[in-house]
Design an enzyme around this catalytic site. Sequence first.
Site, PDB file in Angstrom:
ATOM      1  N   SER A  32       0.856  -1.301   0.097  1.00 44.12           N
ATOM      2  CA  SER A  32      -0.012   0.093   0.047  1.00 44.12           C
ATOM      3  C   SER A  32       0.764   1.300   0.172  1.00 44.12           C
ATOM      4  O   SER A  32       2.033   1.305   0.595  1.00 44.12           O
ATOM      5  CB  SER A  32      -0.870  -0.060   1.319  1.00 44.12           C
ATOM      6  N   GLU A  42       0.149   3.571   1.744  1.00 46.14           N
ATOM      7  CA  GLU A  42       0.330   4.107   3.102  1.00 46.14           C
ATOM      8  C   GLU A  42       1.549   3.718   3.890  1.00 46.14           C
ATOM      9  O   GLU A  42       1.880   4.392   4.844  1.00 46.14           O
ATOM     10  CB  GLU A  42      -0.908   3.433   3.915  1.00 46.14           C
ATOM     11  N   TYR A  84      -2.124   0.255  10.172  1.00 51.36           N
ATOM     12  CA  TYR A  84      -2.270  -0.296   8.906  1.00 51.36           C
ATOM     13  C   TYR A  84      -1.149  -0.133   7.958  1.00 51.36           C
ATOM     14  O   TYR A  84      -0.667  -1.184   7.403  1.00 51.36           O
ATOM     15  CB  TYR A  84      -3.485   0.370   8.065  1.00 51.36           C
TER      16      TYR A  84
END
Length: 329
Positions: free
Chosen positions: A127, A129, A151
């Site tokens: 990801s 992120e 996450y």
Amino acid sequence: MKRALITGITGQDGSYLAELLLEQGYEVHGIVRRVAIEDPEHRLWRVLHLRDRLHLHAASLESLASIYRVFRTVQPDECYHLGAQSFVAYSFEDEFSTLNANINGTHYVLAALRDCAPDCRLYFAASSEMFGKVTEVPQRETTPFHPRSAYGISKVAGFHLVRNYREAYGTKASCGILYNHESPRRGFEFVTRKITSHAARIKLGLAQQVHLGNLESRRDWGHAADYVRAMWMMLQQDEPEDYVIATGEQHSVREFANEAFGYLGLNYEDHVVVDPQFLRPADVETLLGDATKAREQLGWECKVGFKDLVHEMVEADLRHLRNAGGGKI
């Protein structure tokens, strides 16, 4: 006939990927929780139209034994590990379950693949992120990670687990560092779907406001159907590598809201309320990806632009509300 195994097959990406693989002539297997099989109307709504063509296996990414059992049974040629607790905001509320589920689940899949299907190719859903507090713009495969949520941390750990299995055991595993990708199948808790669904409700007189967090957060938004195509293309390469998948175009949450409401002839400023409860303790202000490697090595490109993506989501939400579809699009 190739056999593919998808974790997270009931999610947005899993459903589009299942469609793509069936079109490519694969035998498609998916891991789902037992409760999903017992309540398909609500739990399997994204893949109900494919149900008769899929082979679903009850298992949990929190159970090593159940993952081993599925790998021994299926003997997949390709595995797409998409399953995760993927809602970033929730990861602030329950860091422990996010870390446990995402890190252990990835480790279980890797271990089962190594022992039960060593020739299987693996795709891991990394990801954007992971970049978090970015050190350069745009971000590429070599950009350092600085995650700002449980996450993001869990995805960094998964990325390194995959790389370690690739280097230590020769696992044919690739990581896709995917930037935000949306669709009408996005969950209602995500900001993009929250905006389009509320815009549709407001247009039809069913609501007056939508409460959002940081309107200035900037993201690189693409369409999920484009991004699952990149996943498949990665596993068709001779050698496993990691790739950034992004549009290279950035927009703020404010711009997304303006486009969604404007498409319906509404002014977002009349309906959007900034609510402190939706502000994150540590926000990621800006993400913008450089997908040069994917374009040059995979031949991948995104086909759906930002405005078309927003408009498709708004139209789908209008259609759902008018047809009283119960949230199933």
